[in-house]
Structures are given as C-alpha cells and as structure tokens.
Design a protein around this motif. Structure first.
Motif, PDB file in Angstrom:
ATOM      1  N   SER A  66       0.815  -1.213   0.000  1.00  0.00           N
ATOM      2  CA  SER A  66       0.000   0.000   0.000  1.00  0.00           C
ATOM      3  C   SER A  66       0.851   1.266   0.000  1.00  0.00           C
ATOM      4  CB  SER A  66      -0.905   0.045   1.243  1.00  0.00           C
ATOM      5  OG  SER A  66      -1.718  -1.085   1.288  1.00  0.00           O
ATOM      6  N   VAL A  67       2.119   1.119   0.309  1.00  0.00           N
ATOM      7  CA  VAL A  67       2.990   2.294   0.339  1.00  0.00           C
ATOM      8  C   VAL A  67       3.459   2.593  -1.085  1.00  0.00           C
ATOM      9  CG1 VAL A  67       5.143   3.210   1.256  1.00  0.00           C
ATOM     10  CG2 VAL A  67       3.765   1.665   2.648  1.00  0.00           C
ATOM     11  N   HIS A  68       3.152   3.804  -1.545  1.00  0.00           N
ATOM     12  CA  HIS A  68       3.586   4.182  -2.895  1.00  0.00           C
ATOM     13  C   HIS A  68       5.114   4.279  -2.906  1.00  0.00           C
ATOM     14  CE1 HIS A  68       4.017   6.392  -6.615  1.00  0.00           C
ATOM     15  NE2 HIS A  68       2.760   6.067  -6.888  1.00  0.00           N
ATOM     16  N   PRO A  69       5.763   3.670  -3.921  1.00  0.00           N
ATOM     17  CA  PRO A  69       7.234   3.681  -3.922  1.00  0.00           C
ATOM     18  C   PRO A  69       7.824   5.082  -3.761  1.00  0.00           C
ATOM     19  CG  PRO A  69       6.424   2.260  -5.658  1.00  0.00           C
ATOM     20  CD  PRO A  69       5.219   2.919  -5.051  1.00  0.00           C
ATOM     21  N   SER A  70       7.138   6.095  -4.296  1.00  0.00           N
ATOM     22  CA  SER A  70       7.693   7.447  -4.195  1.00  0.00           C
ATOM     23  C   SER A  70       7.719   7.924  -2.743  1.00  0.00           C
ATOM     24  CB  SER A  70       6.873   8.416  -5.031  1.00  0.00           C
ATOM     25  OG  SER A  70       5.591   8.538  -4.460  1.00  0.00           O
ATOM     26  N   GLN A  71       6.831   7.332  -1.928  1.00  0.00           N
ATOM     27  CA  GLN A  71       6.801   7.760  -0.521  1.00  0.00           C
ATOM     28  C   GLN A  71       7.919   7.134   0.289  1.00  0.00           C
ATOM     29  OE1 GLN A  71       2.692   6.662   0.202  1.00  0.00           O
ATOM     30  NE2 GLN A  71       2.238   8.764   0.749  1.00  0.00           N
ATOM     31  N   LEU A  72       8.589   6.175  -0.335  1.00  0.00           N
ATOM     32  CA  LEU A  72       9.684   5.540   0.401  1.00  0.00           C
ATOM     33  C   LEU A  72      10.954   6.388   0.328  1.00  0.00           C
ATOM     34  CD1 LEU A  72       9.225   1.742  -0.307  1.00  0.00           C
ATOM     35  CD2 LEU A  72       9.091   2.882   1.889  1.00  0.00           C
ATOM     36  N   GLY A 160       7.847  -5.194  -3.534  1.00  0.00           N
ATOM     37  CA  GLY A 160       7.881  -5.498  -4.973  1.00  0.00           C
ATOM     38  C   GLY A 160       6.511  -5.273  -5.598  1.00  0.00           C
ATOM     39  N   LEU A 161       5.494  -5.733  -4.881  1.00  0.00           N
ATOM     40  CA  LEU A 161       4.128  -5.583  -5.399  1.00  0.00           C
ATOM     41  C   LEU A 161       3.755  -4.096  -5.519  1.00  0.00           C
ATOM     42  CD1 LEU A 161       1.474  -6.832  -6.298  1.00  0.00           C
ATOM     43  CD2 LEU A 161       0.845  -7.182  -3.911  1.00  0.00           C
ATOM     44  N   ALA A 162       4.235  -3.297  -4.569  1.00  0.00           N
ATOM     45  CA  ALA A 162       3.966  -1.855  -4.626  1.00  0.00           C
ATOM     46  C   ALA A 162       4.543  -1.273  -5.918  1.00  0.00           C
ATOM     47  CB  ALA A 162       4.566  -1.165  -3.415  1.00  0.00           C
ATOM     48  N   ARG A 173       0.832  -3.095 -14.529  1.00  0.00           N
ATOM     49  CA  ARG A 173       0.138  -2.387 -13.446  1.00  0.00           C
ATOM     50  C   ARG A 173      -1.165  -3.114 -13.107  1.00  0.00           C
ATOM     51  NH1 ARG A 173       0.235   2.757 -15.593  1.00  0.00           N
ATOM     52  NH2 ARG A 173      -1.907   2.564 -16.303  1.00  0.00           N
ATOM     53  N   GLU A 174      -1.876  -3.521 -14.147  1.00  0.00           N
ATOM     54  CA  GLU A 174      -3.158  -4.196 -13.915  1.00  0.00           C
ATOM     55  C   GLU A 174      -2.982  -5.540 -13.210  1.00  0.00           C
ATOM     56  OE1 GLU A 174      -5.530  -4.488 -17.400  1.00  0.00           O
ATOM     57  OE2 GLU A 174      -5.923  -2.341 -17.357  1.00  0.00           O
ATOM     58  N   SER A 175      -1.955  -6.280 -13.640  1.00  0.00           N
ATOM     59  CA  SER A 175      -1.772  -7.579 -12.980  1.00  0.00           C
ATOM     60  C   SER A 175      -1.375  -7.369 -11.520  1.00  0.00           C
ATOM     61  CB  SER A 175      -0.762  -8.456 -13.723  1.00  0.00           C
ATOM     62  OG  SER A 175       0.404  -7.735 -13.947  1.00  0.00           O
ATOM     63  N   GLY A 176      -0.591  -6.324 -11.266  1.00  0.00           N
ATOM     64  CA  GLY A 176      -0.229  -6.005  -9.875  1.00  0.00           C
ATOM     65  C   GLY A 176      -1.471  -5.682  -9.070  1.00  0.00           C
ATOM     66  N   GLU A 177      -2.360  -4.917  -9.691  1.00  0.00           N
ATOM     67  CA  GLU A 177      -3.593  -4.513  -9.003  1.00  0.00           C
ATOM     68  C   GLU A 177      -4.450  -5.736  -8.673  1.00  0.00           C
ATOM     69  OE1 GLU A 177      -5.123  -1.911  -6.964  1.00  0.00           O
ATOM     70  OE2 GLU A 177      -3.420  -1.310  -8.200  1.00  0.00           O
ATOM     71  N   PHE A 180      -2.937  -7.521  -5.828  1.00  0.00           N
ATOM     72  CA  PHE A 180      -3.165  -6.755  -4.599  1.00  0.00           C
ATOM     73  C   PHE A 180      -4.578  -7.009  -4.072  1.00  0.00           C
ATOM     74  CE2 PHE A 180      -4.572  -2.965  -2.302  1.00  0.00           C
ATOM     75  CZ  PHE A 180      -3.597  -2.908  -1.325  1.00  0.00           C
ATOM     76  N   ARG A 181      -5.532  -7.029  -5.003  1.00  0.00           N
ATOM     77  CA  ARG A 181      -6.924  -7.275  -4.575  1.00  0.00           C
ATOM     78  C   ARG A 181      -7.065  -8.651  -3.942  1.00  0.00           C
ATOM     79  NH1 ARG A 181      -9.074  -5.486  -9.581  1.00  0.00           N
ATOM     80  NH2 ARG A 181      -9.048  -3.228  -9.562  1.00  0.00           N
ATOM     81  N   PHE A 182      -6.335  -9.602  -4.519  1.00  0.00           N
ATOM     82  CA  PHE A 182      -6.370 -10.953  -3.961  1.00  0.00           C
ATOM     83  C   PHE A 182      -5.874 -10.941  -2.510  1.00  0.00           C
ATOM     84  CE2 PHE A 182      -3.630 -14.569  -2.853  1.00  0.00           C
ATOM     85  CZ  PHE A 182      -4.583 -15.581  -2.789  1.00  0.00           C
ATOM     86  N   PHE A 183      -4.745 -10.280  -2.285  1.00  0.00           N
ATOM     87  CA  PHE A 183      -4.185 -10.249  -0.927  1.00  0.00           C
ATOM     88  C   PHE A 183      -5.100  -9.463   0.011  1.00  0.00           C
ATOM     89  CE2 PHE A 183      -0.334 -11.851  -2.849  1.00  0.00           C
ATOM     90  CZ  PHE A 183       0.202 -12.632  -1.826  1.00  0.00           C
ATOM     91  N   ASN A 184      -5.643  -8.372  -0.511  1.00  0.00           N
ATOM     92  CA  ASN A 184      -6.512  -7.532   0.313  1.00  0.00           C
ATOM     93  C   ASN A 184      -7.765  -8.313   0.718  1.00  0.00           C
ATOM     94  OD1 ASN A 184      -6.983  -5.201   1.613  1.00  0.00           O
ATOM     95  ND2 ASN A 184      -7.882  -4.128  -0.136  1.00  0.00           N
ATOM     96  N   GLY A 185      -8.359  -8.995  -0.242  1.00  0.00           N
ATOM     97  CA  GLY A 185      -9.556  -9.795   0.036  1.00  0.00           C
ATOM     98  C   GLY A 185      -9.233 -10.912   1.019  1.00  0.00           C
TER      99      GLY A 185
END
Ligand code: ASP
Length: 439
Positions: A66-72, A160-162, A173-177, A180-185
């Motif tokens: 959930s952390v945007h890479p730019s925020q790191l 990595g997923l971020a 990007r879409e496959s990452g999303e 992510f939804r899978f992990f979130n769910g």
C-alpha cells in the motif's frame, strides 16, 4: 441452534472474562482432576496457531504494497527508522520492567515437565537468530512455520508488489492490481476468521485456565496481577519518557501533544484496534496538529500497520513472565533475541484486537519456548491470554500514541507542521485566520 444464541449474543469480552473466572474457580475446586478439559484448550491453541501465518502473510503484503514507492523517500525512511527505534526501546523497557517485577516468579508450572522441556531446547543465539531471518527457501519457512523468515520474505514481496502496482506499463500495473486485490480480500477473510476463532476463546480460556488453577490453586492470581501492573507501568513510562522526551527534544510541547491526541488515545483504548482508530488520528493530525496531508496520510497508516510499541512492551513483559512461570527465567542472550524478534513481530502484527497475543507465540518460539498444547509454556501463555482484553486496551493506546508522536516529529523536522496550531493563542490565530480567509 436457539440454545446457543444467548452465547453469541452476549458480549465477547465479558464471555472471555467469565471463562477465565469460571476456569479459575473450577480449577481451584476440582484440583488436578479437572485435567480432562485439556483437549478443549488444546483446540484453542491449535486454532490460534493455525491463523498466525495467514495473518502475517496477508496483512504484511497488503501493508507493504500500500505504500507508494515514491513515498519511500526521505520522509518514508525517517518515519520507518523512528518507528523501529522506538519499538526497540519499547521492548527493552518491557524486559526491564519484567525483570524488575518478576511476574510469575516462584510459580513453577509443572516443574517436572519443564525439566524435560528445557533439557532438549537450546535457545538459538542472537547471531543465529539474525542470520536465520533470511530464508534459504521461503516455502520451506512457511511449511515449517518459521515466522521471522516469512515476515522478511513477504515484506520484500509486498514492496515489490507496490512497484508492480505503480508500473508505467499498463498491463503489468493491472496484474499487480489484481494480485493486490487478492491479498486484500484474503486479509479481510482472515480477519473474519480471527473473529470466529475468538468466539471459541471463552471455552478455550476456561479449559486452559482450569488446568492451570487445578495444578496451582488460587496462588496463580498474584502473578497475573503483577504482569498487568508491570505492563501498564511500562506503557506509562514509555509514553511519558520516550515519546515525551523525543517530542521535547524536537521542540514539540508534550503536554499540548497529549491534550490534542487524547481522543485518539481513548478511541484506541476502547476499540483495541490501531487500524480502527486511524480516522480519528488522521482527523486530529489534520485539524488539531496542523500536519500536512503529505506526511500524515502516509505516516499514520504505516504506523497503524507496522508500529506497535505497546505490543512490543507487552511481549517483553510476557516473555519474562512465561520464563519465570515455567521455572526457567530467560537468560541475557534470550532477552536480546526477544528485542530483535519483537521488533519484527511488531511489523507483522495486524492493527486489530488481539493480534499481539497471537504474535506473542512467535516471540516465545524464537527463544525456544514453544506453545505446544499441554506444555507448561502453553499453560503460562493461556493465563496471559485470559486477561488479554485488559492488556490489549493499554497496548493499543500506546501503539496509537507512538504513531502520532512519530508523525509529529517527522512533520516538524520536515517543516510540514503548521506551528500556529501549537502556539498559546492557537484557537484565536486559527479563528482569525478563518475569519480573514472568509473576508
Ligand atoms: N490491538 C493492537 C492494535 O490494534 C494490536 C495488538 O493486539 O497488540 O494496535
């Protein structure tokens, strides 16, 4: 089914407390004969163990992704480092208070079983613990239930997923999303399962406590009171000493800080969830503390996911308690290992009620204290679990205070804090500003 509806309708915390008291009373009345209820406790321990890995894998991946890479960047690293350092201080404080108060000293739960347990368990050294954090085979680590390497792997996986979620390439990007939804769910499902397991907690706690009191008699109450006292005094010292000291060092008035943060602290205390308190702490950061959105929108959710100082304190004190309770107090190397593990456990702990108690199992595991059903360690663990709601309230309040204090410090040092919110005439300045802005 109607027969049990009263059970599910009544308040869970109340039921756990009733389970604890009934267990103690039955244990005292029936003595060692009560041991036949042990399988009910064994099932409870197994249910908790069952859920540890899934909680870590899904929570951690979602948190890191959930952390945007730019925020790191600089702000991210600053927040992360401060969170880690304060957590290390917190667990150290927990150990100090545990050693001072020595909760559980003289209990010697099932002394004979302990001798067997300690004879074949050699606690790993600190260096080994650190090396072993890097898994040779992450799947092997999962299969064998080695939690620290699992945390290490999924933290990296989440980062990595971020990156993948924010890739320039639309397809990636879409496959990452999707992932992510899978992990979130999955994380949501796991939280639900935790709630279900907790429905069984009153029965499990009853059985485990009955066995302890059956063996120990009424004397077992004293150590629990001592543990609670040690944990709460350590919370107070950490909040006033570490946060108060750090805030003053960075020229932020600690009294003003606590008076602004109190609503979030109280919310954390009653909800026992850092995640659930987020809307309140974010609102305070924005409207009361004058912190820029760029800082708090990143730092507070990150803190609610990875910064658990109260949990670390609790784990420090409780590890000492378990050591004393089974008659083999932790040595220095074990205590140093606990500092390393509790910091990592804090990253892997979900900001939901009771998560810290589940993670305590892995902290104990790291120093050779395995929570195996029927073992002395499991009995000592069960005693603490019986009063977990009480301990969870304080540790969540401490966790959230830490998130807010670190956010203030990061904002202040980045010049992202509006000082007018902190001055003596704050109310008038803001009011005038508002009036001017409208004029
Ligand atoms: N309930 C705590 C929190 O949400 C986590 C824990 O159980 O220690 O911060």
């Amino acid at each position: 089914m109607k027969l049990f509806s009263w059970y599910f309708k009544s308040n869970l915390l109340m039921r756990i407390l009733v389970g604890l008291i009934l267990g103690a009373v039955c244990g005292i009345i029936f003595g060692p004969k009560i041991a036949w209820v042990n399988p009910f406790g064994e099932i409870f321990i197994r249910l908790l163990k069952m859920i540890v890995l899934p909680v870590i894998v899904f929570t951690l991946t979602v948190g890191a992704a959930s952390v945007h890479p730019s925020q790191l960047g600089r702000v991210g690293v600053k927040a992360l480092m401060t969170y880690m350092i304060t957590t290390a201080l917190a667990v150290t404080l927990g150990l100090v208070f545990g050693n001072l108060f020595q909760p559980g000293a003289g209990m010697k739960i099932a002394a004979t079983a302990t001798q067997v347990a300690t004879a074949d368990v050699a606690p790993p050294s600190l260096v080994d613990t650190i090396i072993n954090i890097v898994p040779k085979n992450p799947y092997g680590a999962i299969a064998e239930g080695h939690i620290l390497p699992v945390i290490f792997f999924f933290l990296i996986f989440g980062i990595g997923l971020a990156h993948v979620r924010n890739s320039e390439n639309e397809q990636i990007r879409e496959s990452g999303e999707t992932l992510f939804r899978f992990f979130n769910g999955s994380a949501e499902v796991i939280y639900l399962v935790v709630q279900w397991i907790l429905q069984y907690a009153p029965i499990g706690v009853f059985a485990l406590i009955a066995v302890v009191f059956g063996k120990q008699g009424a004397e077992a109450f004293g150590p629990l009171g001592m543990t609670t006292l040690a944990v709460y005094l350590a919370f107070a010292t950490h909040m006033a000493g570490v946060y108060g000291g750090l805030l003053s060092f960075f020229k932020i008035n600690p009294i003003a800080f606590f008076s602004k943060a109190k609503e979030a602290i109280v919310t954390a205390f009653v909800t026992r969830s850092s995640g659930g308190t987020l809307p309140v702490s974010m609102d305070i950061a924005d409207t009361e503390m004058g912190i820029s959105k760029g800082v708090y929108s990143f730092s507070l959710p990150l803190g609610a996911t990875i910064n658990m100082d109260g949990t670390a304190i609790y784990q420090g004190v409780c590890a000492i308690f378990v050591g004393f309770a089974i008659g083999t107090p932790l040595n220095l190397s074990q205590q140093l290992t606990i500092i390393a593990t509790a910091v990592l456990a804090s990253i892997g702990t979900a900001g939901v009620p009771g998560a810290g108690a589940i993670m305590l199992m892995m902290v104990l595991d790291s120093v050779g204290l395995k929570v195996e059903a029927g073992s002395p360690v499991a009995m000592a663990y069960a005693m603490i679990f019986g009063i977990d709601a009480l301990l969870d309230m304080g540790r969540t309040a401490c966790n959230v205070t830490g998130d807010m204090a670190v956010t203030c410090i990061v904002a202040k040092t980045e010049q992202e804090m509006d000082e007018s919110y902190w001055g003596k005439y704050k109310k008038t300045v803001v009011a005038e500003g508002g009036a001017l802005a409208k004029a």
